[in-house]
Scaffold this motif. Structure first.
Motif, PDB file in Angstrom:
ATOM      1  N   ALA A  32      49.725  46.383  33.948  1.00 17.03           N
ATOM      2  CA  ALA A  32      50.982  46.140  34.655  1.00 17.03           C
ATOM      3  C   ALA A  32      51.133  47.080  35.844  1.00 17.03           C
ATOM      4  CB  ALA A  32      52.155  46.309  33.694  1.00 17.03           C
ATOM      5  N   ALA A  33      50.764  48.340  35.665  1.00 22.99           N
ATOM      6  CA  ALA A  33      50.834  49.287  36.780  1.00 22.99           C
ATOM      7  C   ALA A  33      49.866  48.897  37.886  1.00 22.99           C
ATOM      8  CB  ALA A  33      50.532  50.698  36.274  1.00 22.99           C
ATOM      9  N   HIS A  38      49.139  46.512  43.475  1.00 24.07           N
ATOM     10  CA  HIS A  38      48.469  45.567  44.368  1.00 24.07           C
ATOM     11  C   HIS A  38      49.314  44.338  44.674  1.00 24.07           C
ATOM     12  CE1 HIS A  38      45.051  47.916  42.803  1.00 24.07           C
ATOM     13  NE2 HIS A  38      44.515  47.662  43.964  1.00 24.07           N
ATOM     14  N   LEU A  39      50.566  44.341  44.255  1.00 30.31           N
ATOM     15  CA  LEU A  39      51.412  43.176  44.474  1.00 30.31           C
ATOM     16  C   LEU A  39      52.033  43.240  45.859  1.00 30.31           C
ATOM     17  CD1 LEU A  39      52.393  40.662  42.920  1.00 30.31           C
ATOM     18  CD2 LEU A  39      54.412  41.974  42.261  1.00 30.31           C
ATOM     19  N   ASP A  40      51.961  42.138  46.598  1.00 23.16           N
ATOM     20  CA  ASP A  40      52.567  42.041  47.921  1.00 23.16           C
ATOM     21  C   ASP A  40      53.989  41.500  47.780  1.00 23.16           C
ATOM     22  OD1 ASP A  40      50.390  42.978  49.314  1.00 23.16           O
ATOM     23  OD2 ASP A  40      49.474  41.006  49.474  1.00 23.16           O
ATOM     24  N   PRO A  72      46.435  40.201  42.504  1.00 23.21           N
ATOM     25  CA  PRO A  72      46.731  39.802  41.121  1.00 23.21           C
ATOM     26  C   PRO A  72      46.976  38.302  41.010  1.00 23.21           C
ATOM     27  CG  PRO A  72      48.014  41.722  41.759  1.00 23.21           C
ATOM     28  CD  PRO A  72      47.393  41.199  43.001  1.00 23.21           C
ATOM     29  N   SER A  73      46.518  37.743  39.908  1.00 27.30           N
ATOM     30  CA  SER A  73      46.734  36.327  39.646  1.00 27.30           C
ATOM     31  C   SER A  73      48.141  36.109  39.095  1.00 27.30           C
ATOM     32  CB  SER A  73      45.697  35.817  38.646  1.00 27.30           C
ATOM     33  OG  SER A  73      45.833  36.493  37.405  1.00 27.30           O
ATOM     34  N   ALA A  74      48.518  34.837  38.998  1.00 25.73           N
ATOM     35  CA  ALA A  74      49.839  34.512  38.450  1.00 25.73           C
ATOM     36  C   ALA A  74      49.952  34.957  36.996  1.00 25.73           C
ATOM     37  CB  ALA A  74      50.089  33.011  38.575  1.00 25.73           C
TER      38      ALA A  74
END
Length: 221
Positions: A32-33, A38-40, A72-74
């Motif tokens: 999760a971290a 890496h989440l936009d 990251p994927s969905a």
């Protein structure tokens, strides 16, 4: 009054389930971290290059190598939301423990961004061993809660986070004394002495030394 053996078997089986599930919970927190790092999110960070395929990081020169950036994927985003919105927010009651779990996870997932957990404890005046004991206790508590609610939670992307996870050796393995080494432990098992008695060169050298000693004895007389 003695308890039946079946009761102890049930307790040991549950303890084993909690131990196995706590490892999965720990991996899910690290995943999760890593996902959140890496989440936009629009409006939170500067826009990156989005018109090229594959997704790349901008480089100062055109000749630089193209580096593929992890996106990251969905499914990974969904698992991260479950960890942060449900597990952490609903089942971890202590605010201090929430901070420790979050910081420990991001330090493993992105040490270049967050630094090490040791440095975090030093900067904030926390005792690292005490913090790690609290983190381990919370992982076990979460595993016990999830075992009653959802015995089979989703597993993380092990191929992504396996290199991020810390050494999971047991305390017995960490405290196992090392085998004492003898003074010639560095020699291979089939090693032979340099001056072998059966070596013809050594026999010739012994004869030469003996003749030299005889000559010295004659000179003294």
């Amino acid at each position: 009054m003695q308890r039946p053996a079946s009761q102890f078997d049930g307790l040991s089986h549950r303890a084993a389930q909690v131990a196995d599930l706590s490892l999965l919970v720990r991996a899910r927190f690290v995943e999760a971290a890593d996902t959140m790092v890496h989440l936009d999110v629009r409006g939170v960070r500067p826009d990156r290059m989005r018109t090229l395929w594959p997704d790349t990081l901008p480089e100062p020169t055109d000749q630089a190598d193209i580096r593929v950036r992890y996106r990251p994927s969905a499914a990974a985003i969904s698992r991260a939301e479950e960890v942060l919105q449900e597990w952490l927010r609903l089942h971890v009651k202590c605010e201090e423990h929430r901070i420790l779990l979050s910081r420990w996870s991001v330090c493993l997932a992105a040490p270049r961004v967050a630094g090490s957990f040791r440095d975090f404890c030093g900067r904030t005046g926390r005792v690292r061993r005490t913090a790690e004991r609290r983190i381990k206790s919370e992982f076990q508590n979460l595993a016990g809660v999830l075992l009653a609610i959802s015995p089979s939670p989703q597993e993380p992307d092990w191929s992504r986070i396996s290199s991020m996870m810390p050494n999971s050796a047991s305390s017995l393995e960490r405290t196992k004394p090392q085998t004492p080494k003898h003074e010639k432990y560095w020699l291979p098992e089939d090693a032979r002495p340099v001056f072998d008695a059966a070596n013809p060169d050594l026999a010739e050298l012994a004869k030469r030394l003996e003749r030299a000693n005889r000559r010295r004895a004659k000179l003294k007389v």
